[in-house]
Design a protein around this motif. Structure first.
Motif, PDB file in Angstrom:
ATOM      1  N   ILE A 190      83.138   6.794  83.240  1.00  0.00           N
ATOM      2  CA  ILE A 190      84.369   5.617  83.043  1.00  0.00           C
ATOM      3  C   ILE A 190      83.691   4.277  83.095  1.00  0.00           C
ATOM      4  CG2 ILE A 190      86.041   4.968  84.598  1.00  0.00           C
ATOM      5  CD1 ILE A 190      86.053   7.682  85.880  1.00  0.00           C
ATOM      6  N   TRP A 207      80.289   3.493  76.524  1.00  0.00           N
ATOM      7  CA  TRP A 207      80.747   4.192  75.226  1.00  0.00           C
ATOM      8  C   TRP A 207      79.782   5.235  74.696  1.00  0.00           C
ATOM      9  CZ3 TRP A 207      81.966  -1.766  73.962  1.00  0.00           C
ATOM     10  CH2 TRP A 207      82.826  -2.170  74.569  1.00  0.00           C
ATOM     11  N   ASN A 255      86.374   5.289  73.701  1.00  0.00           N
ATOM     12  CA  ASN A 255      87.552   4.772  73.645  1.00  0.00           C
ATOM     13  C   ASN A 255      87.758   3.647  72.659  1.00  0.00           C
ATOM     14  OD1 ASN A 255      86.823   2.306  74.950  1.00  0.00           O
ATOM     15  ND2 ASN A 255      88.000   2.890  76.998  1.00  0.00           N
ATOM     16  N   HIS A 301      87.179  16.902  90.091  1.00  0.00           N
ATOM     17  CA  HIS A 301      87.383  17.713  88.910  1.00  0.00           C
ATOM     18  C   HIS A 301      86.078  18.542  89.110  1.00  0.00           C
ATOM     19  CE1 HIS A 301      85.301  14.715  86.870  1.00  0.00           C
ATOM     20  NE2 HIS A 301      84.849  15.481  86.068  1.00  0.00           N
ATOM     21  N   ASP A 330      87.395  10.796  91.945  1.00  0.00           N
ATOM     22  CA  ASP A 330      87.176  11.248  90.601  1.00  0.00           C
ATOM     23  C   ASP A 330      86.129  12.303  90.591  1.00  0.00           C
ATOM     24  OD1 ASP A 330      86.307   8.388  90.942  1.00  0.00           O
ATOM     25  OD2 ASP A 330      84.790   9.197  89.452  1.00  0.00           O
ATOM     26  N   LYS A 345      89.102  11.218  72.844  1.00  0.00           N
ATOM     27  CA  LYS A 345      88.843  10.114  73.894  1.00  0.00           C
ATOM     28  C   LYS A 345      89.523  10.479  75.328  1.00  0.00           C
ATOM     29  CE  LYS A 345      92.141   6.566  72.531  1.00  0.00           C
ATOM     30  NZ  LYS A 345      92.312   5.107  72.508  1.00  0.00           N
ATOM     31  N   GLU A 346      89.858  11.724  75.382  1.00  0.00           N
ATOM     32  CA  GLU A 346      90.694  12.195  76.680  1.00  0.00           C
ATOM     33  C   GLU A 346      89.723  12.407  77.912  1.00  0.00           C
ATOM     34  OE1 GLU A 346      93.797  11.888  76.265  1.00  0.00           O
ATOM     35  OE2 GLU A 346      93.339  11.318  74.406  1.00  0.00           O
ATOM     36  N   ARG A 347      88.312  12.759  77.654  1.00  0.00           N
ATOM     37  CA  ARG A 347      87.500  13.245  78.667  1.00  0.00           C
ATOM     38  C   ARG A 347      86.128  12.566  79.007  1.00  0.00           C
ATOM     39  NH1 ARG A 347      91.635  14.911  80.291  1.00  0.00           N
ATOM     40  NH2 ARG A 347      92.347  16.991  80.861  1.00  0.00           N
ATOM     41  N   PRO A 348      86.402  10.960  78.923  1.00  0.00           N
ATOM     42  CA  PRO A 348      84.853  10.424  79.236  1.00  0.00           C
ATOM     43  C   PRO A 348      84.118  10.883  80.029  1.00  0.00           C
ATOM     44  CG  PRO A 348      86.997   9.311  80.302  1.00  0.00           C
ATOM     45  CD  PRO A 348      87.405  10.602  79.645  1.00  0.00           C
ATOM     46  N   ALA A 349      82.962  10.973  79.882  1.00  0.00           N
ATOM     47  CA  ALA A 349      81.918  11.633  80.835  1.00  0.00           C
ATOM     48  C   ALA A 349      81.435  10.317  81.926  1.00  0.00           C
ATOM     49  CB  ALA A 349      80.505  11.972  80.213  1.00  0.00           C
ATOM     50  N   TYR A 373      88.011  16.995  71.877  1.00  0.00           N
ATOM     51  CA  TYR A 373      88.537  16.234  73.205  1.00  0.00           C
ATOM     52  C   TYR A 373      89.030  14.831  72.751  1.00  0.00           C
ATOM     53  CZ  TYR A 373      87.634  19.980  76.270  1.00  0.00           C
ATOM     54  OH  TYR A 373      87.579  21.364  76.728  1.00  0.00           O
TER      55      TYR A 373
END
Lengths: 448, 252
Positions: free
Chosen positions: B232, B239, B187, B47, B44, B226-230, B224
């Motif tokens: 995981i 959160w 999320n 990216h 991960d 909840k599509e791109r959490p900083a 964005y």
């Protein structure tokens, strides 16, 4: 002994399927065999589904028979409203379509209902599939039909037969002959690759619509056309798009300021309702898909989103935090008379009106858990059907008896689709090739 | 192509930059705040945007796709800018040559900016020459790029406005730089509601900056959800880390 009456019922789809009803005497009695599906824990109905070809027929016909009977058995078993009699316990696994069963044999093994059929391949490559459904205790025929189609449409025929059996025995509408569009997920959690994918309700015929280069979310079917609306980040900023399944043509809904999201079709398919957020204020709009004229339905500083039409098109359920927390509201289709309908503790989101109009499904969040539930459109009779660490986004089966949604898991394993009966029973994972979210159930496929 | 020593790996978990120190293996060595830590390379991290030293941007994919092929049997050692030595042996092209080419074509690489800035080298151990003033690397290293929000809230805390003040000062210094403000949510909410909420958060930042005189035409806002959490994870720490608005230099 009996005289088969051939009834031409209708002509259907572009694949030229002909539908016939086959009627046997004696006719239906008043007291009918019936599965009560309002009681999820009621005893499943034992049913025997025989093969659709004898071992005297061609290999092609035997293979088709196995496949078609297999799809039917699988559909019925997945509802958990039926238990399928194992073929090993049957005295015979095939019975010609023009023969009346020896009911005593079926009663002995406990099969209250019995289905036998016939598949025939014709010279022109098409197939004809007929079946009869019997009540083995009352010794009456409950249903009979015959369908013709291209051989490639065998799976649809199997779903249509499953629907006929299900509807006849439950009194509910059909739903097996339908599709699911959803978002197929892969890749690391902070950079998920999300692709639009479609499959039959039972997971067959899976294919992708987008290549994953742009994140896509929240697809929904048109009620009238082979078309989908969804959200895509393909321009960098989230906007609503339309996708024609037949031609593969993609189109942005409009050149709108800010972001547009949460799209759904109106029940007549002529309009799209969606959210647009500009300068931190999201409002609900409706746009006519023919002339692209747009009208605002909400006017409020709060978040207004996730609109969903009532099936008669007269009202819209939506999500708003105008009361401080996310709750469900219903307004007239012109935006007038908005009224809050959810008053329970917790946050309520994603209202989705049942195709039967009698219920609104929603996501509820309370005390670190998410729930899928239903309530009457006036907010009464709230019932929670499912709960977990994270689940959301219910979508209704075409007959309004089953809800599909997706779950994510505390251990970080990927999202999966689930379905649950309106009764709260028969919670099960819907198999997909990979991780899956944002399911949307299609209407029943058209029989033309 | 491999990761070259001296390349700036930007956006490590979104929080800081790293310069490739050495490329010889499969561990990620990070030197930060005088502490060296070694992490196993995770897919991960793939990216992460990667920038060549002194140069403008390099799409991460170019480099990281090659990584995919080599990831199973190589070990990469990375070190932050605080590292003292840049080992250049593994690089097939000369960073010097690339620098010349790219700066010549970069609109942001004005010598005047280099002479006016004092934001680089706030830490004496940082090797200042590698960062171009007004660049994304400069912004990421010298300005806090994000502000955080409470659950289901979009109002700016005192700490957030303090961060935004430094962003605004930087943006006023580099008046030709355009930015993208990305709003995010954790999320613990449904997708569509969180999209709206994250847009509100980004707009809070937008409104604050415009209020302090930044031209709104320089700012693009993206929600964005909840599509791109900083980060995981499914815990309070993650959160909190994900309820954010991040300012990035608009590279388009």
């Amino acid at each position: 002994m009996f005289a088969p009456i051939l009834l031409a019922v209708s002509l259907f789809t572009r694949s030229l399927i002909l539908v016939f009803g086959l009627m046997f005497g004696p006719q239906l009695a008043q007291a009918q065999l019936r599965v009560d599906i309002t009681q999820g824990h009621s005893k499943p109905l034992p049913i025997a589904v025989l093969d659709f070809a004898s071992d005297q027929t061609s290999v092609t016909e035997q293979n088709l028979s196995r496949s078609i009977a297999g799809v039917i058995r699988n559909n019925l078993a997945n509802t958990r409203l039926f238990t399928l009699t194992p073929t090993e316990t049957m005295i015979k696994s095939f019975l010609a379509l023009d023969r009346v069963p020896n009911f005593e044999n079926w009663r002995i093994i406990g099969a209250q209902a019995m289905v036998h059929g016939r598949v025939e391949q014709r010279a022109d490559g098409s197939i004809s599939v007929g079946f009869r459904l019997w009540d083995s205790f009352r010794e009456i025929q409950m249903h009979a039909s015959e369908y013709s189609a291209n051989t490639s449409a065998w799976r649809r025929i199997a779903h249509i037969i499953s629907d006929a059996i299900y509807s006849r025995l439950t009194g509910e509408g059909a739903y097996f002959d339908s599709s699911i569009v959803y978002v197929a997920e892969s890749g690391p959690a902070d950079m998920r690759i999300k692709r639009l994918a479609i499959m039959d309700q039972d997971g067959a015929n899976h294919r992708f619509f987008t290549d994953g280069s742009a994140t896509v979310l929240t697809p929904r079917f048109s009620p009238t056309k082979r078309e989908i609306t969804y959200l895509s980040y393909s321009s960098g900023v989230p906007h609503v798009y339309l996708y024609d399944i037949g031609t593969g043509r993609r189109e942005i809904l409009g050149n709108y300021e800010g972001i547009t999201f949460a799209p759904r079709f109106s029940p007549d398919g002529n309009s799209l309702i969606f959210s647009q957020s500009v300068h931190g204020n999201s409002e609900i709009f409706i746009v006519n898909l023919h002339n692209r004229q747009r009208r605002r339905l909400t006017n409020n500083n709060a978040i207004d989103t996730s609109p969903s039409f009532s099936p008669d098109g007269s009202r819209v359920a939506f999500n708003s935090d105008r009361g401080g927390k996310p709750h469900l509201y219903v307004m007239n289709a012109d935006g007038r008379n908005p009224a809050r309908i959810s008053f329970g503790k917790g946050a309520y989101t994603t209202p989705v009106w049942s195709p039967r109009g009698d219920l609104i499904a929603f996501t509820k969040q309370r005390g670190g858990k998410f729930y899928i539930g239903v309530m009457r459109p006036d907010g009464s009779q709230e019932r929670l059907l499912s709960q977990s660490y994270l689940e959301e986004g219910p979508t209704w089966s075409p007959n309004g008896r089953v809800l599909m949604f997706f779950r994510e898991f505390r251990d970080g394993s990927g999202a999966k689709l689930y379905s649950v009966d309106l009764t709260g029973f028969n919670l099960r994972e819907v198999p997909t090739p990979g991780d899956a979210s944002d399911p949307a159930w299609s209407p029943l496929k058209p029989l033309k | 192509m491999f990761l070259c020593p001296g390349e700036v790996l930007w956006g490590f978990a979104g929080r800081f930059s790293a310069v490739i120190y050495e490329f010889s293996g499969f561990d990620v060595k990070i030197f930060r705040k005088n502490v060296t830590t070694t992490h196993a390379f995770r897919t991960d991290y793939m990216h992460m945007h990667c920038y060549r030293q002194n140069i403008h941007r390099h799409p991460a994919k170019t480099i990281l796709l090659n990584f995919k092929e080599t990831i199973m049997n190589l070990r990469a050692h990375w070190i932050t800018l605080a590292g003292t030595a840049l080992v250049l042996s593994a690089c097939s092209t000369s960073p010097q040559e690339d620098t010349t080419t790219d700066i010549a074509t970069s609109g942001e690489a004005h010598t005047s900016q280099i002479s006016t800035t004092s934001t680089v080298s706030t830490d004496s151990s940082v090797s200042s020459p590698v960062i171009l003033p007004g660049s994304m690397e400069d912004f990421t290293l010298n300005v806090r790029d994000r502000v955080y929000f409470d659950f289901d809230r979009y109002d700016l805390s005192a700490k957030a406005t303090e961060t935004l003040d430094t962003q605004v000062r930087w943006l006023k210094r580099f008046g030709n730089v355009r930015i993208v403000i990305g709003g995010h949510a954790d999320n613990r909410g449904t997708r569509e509601y969180n999209l709206a909420l994250s847009e509100r958060r980004a707009q809070s930042v937008h409104g604050y900056m415009v209020g302090l005189g930044i031209d709104p035409d320089r700012i693009t806002v993206i929600a964005y959800g909840k599509e791109r959490p900083a980060m995981i994870g499914n815990n309070e720490e993650a959160w909190q880390e994900n309820r954010r608005a991040v300012t990035k230099i608009d590279i388009n």
